[in-house]
Write an enzyme that holds these catalytic residues in place. Sequence first.
Site, mmCIF file in Angstrom:
data_model
loop_
_atom_site.group_PDB
_atom_site.id
_atom_site.type_symbol
_atom_site.label_atom_id
_atom_site.label_comp_id
_atom_site.label_asym_id
_atom_site.label_seq_id
_atom_site.Cartn_x
_atom_site.Cartn_y
_atom_site.Cartn_z
ATOM 1 N N GLN A 136 0.845 -1.194 0.000
ATOM 2 C CA GLN A 136 0.000 0.000 0.000
ATOM 3 C C GLN A 136 0.881 1.245 0.000
ATOM 4 O O GLN A 136 1.674 1.438 0.921
ATOM 5 C CB GLN A 136 -0.873 0.055 1.260
ATOM 6 C CG GLN A 136 -2.029 -0.912 1.301
ATOM 7 C CD GLN A 136 -2.692 -0.821 2.659
ATOM 8 O OE1 GLN A 136 -2.370 -1.581 3.556
ATOM 9 N NE2 GLN A 136 -3.623 0.099 2.824
ATOM 10 N N GLU A 254 -8.650 -3.741 5.461
ATOM 11 C CA GLU A 254 -7.576 -3.778 6.448
ATOM 12 C C GLU A 254 -8.132 -3.817 7.868
ATOM 13 O O GLU A 254 -7.675 -4.596 8.710
ATOM 14 C CB GLU A 254 -6.678 -2.552 6.269
ATOM 15 C CG GLU A 254 -5.506 -2.501 7.228
ATOM 16 C CD GLU A 254 -4.583 -1.326 6.959
ATOM 17 O OE1 GLU A 254 -3.412 -1.404 7.344
ATOM 18 O OE2 GLU A 254 -5.033 -0.328 6.355
#
Length: 414
Positions: A136, A254
């Site tokens: 990410q 997440e």
Amino acid sequence: MSLPAFESEAREWIIATAARLGFDRVDDPYDVAVFHDMDHVEEERLLGEHRTWQRAKFESGYAALDWPVEVGGSGLDSVFAETFVRLENEHCPLRPHELFSVTMHLVAPTISLLGTAEQKQEFLPPMLRGDLLACQLFSEPDAGSDLANVSTRAVRDGEDWVITGQKVWTSGAQFAEWGELIARTDPDQPKHAGLTAFLVPLDAPGVAVRPIRQMSGGTSFNEVFLDEVRIPDRLRLGEVGKGWGVALTTLAFEREGGSDSSSIGGQFSQLVTTARDLGRDHDPLVRELMARVYLRQKLAQVDTLLDRQSREGGAAPSAVGSIRKVQWVDKLTAVSAAARAILGRDLVADTGVPGTFSWNAHVLGAPGYSIAGGTDQIQRNIIAERVLGLPQEPRSDRGLTWREARAAQPVSSR
């Protein structure tokens, strides 16, 4: 296939395949670290084993049990996937690695939901095979908790985009082939509206990755610098200016996955063993602190069951994931508090007694998850506003474009 039949078949496959691949490492009962502390070669070897294991799962149909068939999955109910993960944890002795989790549980599902047909074809099969790992590229020095304040710029140049900026706290970037990146494409829009998401190859000219040494010893995190990195428009993920929605999708995955702490940090059973070995298991304070850990561990199991019911009903990731994330961090904090009470000075000096000084890695690493994926304060704001419906916090940048808000900030805060 019935669930009991599947469980029996999957257990047999995991045990036989792990043995065939030579994954015979015995788990360290004293490993309670939140973040691993390995040198580059050792970490590369572990990732190589994960790639091999992932490829074996892919070839046998276990790589994406609850994914839709059209994107490479098996189309089964989520309970089959959860059963397989539990059996993996029991019978496959591979240590977890965050980059694999980010790839399989954050980036890949985001592409599956929001990517073009071409992107799904290009990225999902190699991810499922373990050939492609992705990180990410979200947080920046001035955009951590306030993620929408990112200043990394992506400028359109014909059929390409030119990206310049800096990302930080990027887990696994030194080993990843690709990154999911959020960049600012229109500074004259409000900060949430001028963002666009991209898929960026980390071997592109202009990309530099620098590991960051953590206080717990390892280098899980990295700085990533992008200096006029040119990528084609086909690597844009979602529509121009809709990057905030892409980011929220990934963050929801997440936070929903964050409360599964079965393989991260110390567990209640390890605390009990340590307390008994040191003769502290009858101390009233120690018993109270361990009871708090037990309660939070049970709440995490309840969360998992609720999450399964939600997903079986077809619900998309939501702000409820922030509740799970806060509960999970509370559990890590409770484990650290209990370890400090049990160990005292044995926590800061290695006396050679097994299972004592190793808790130092947990205590030093646990605070990281109060920041990762959004700070505790941000999570509580999300819960207050999106779950409880409370009034939004006052914002000084409301009604301003990102450029105007940036100009209004004191120089010391930029």
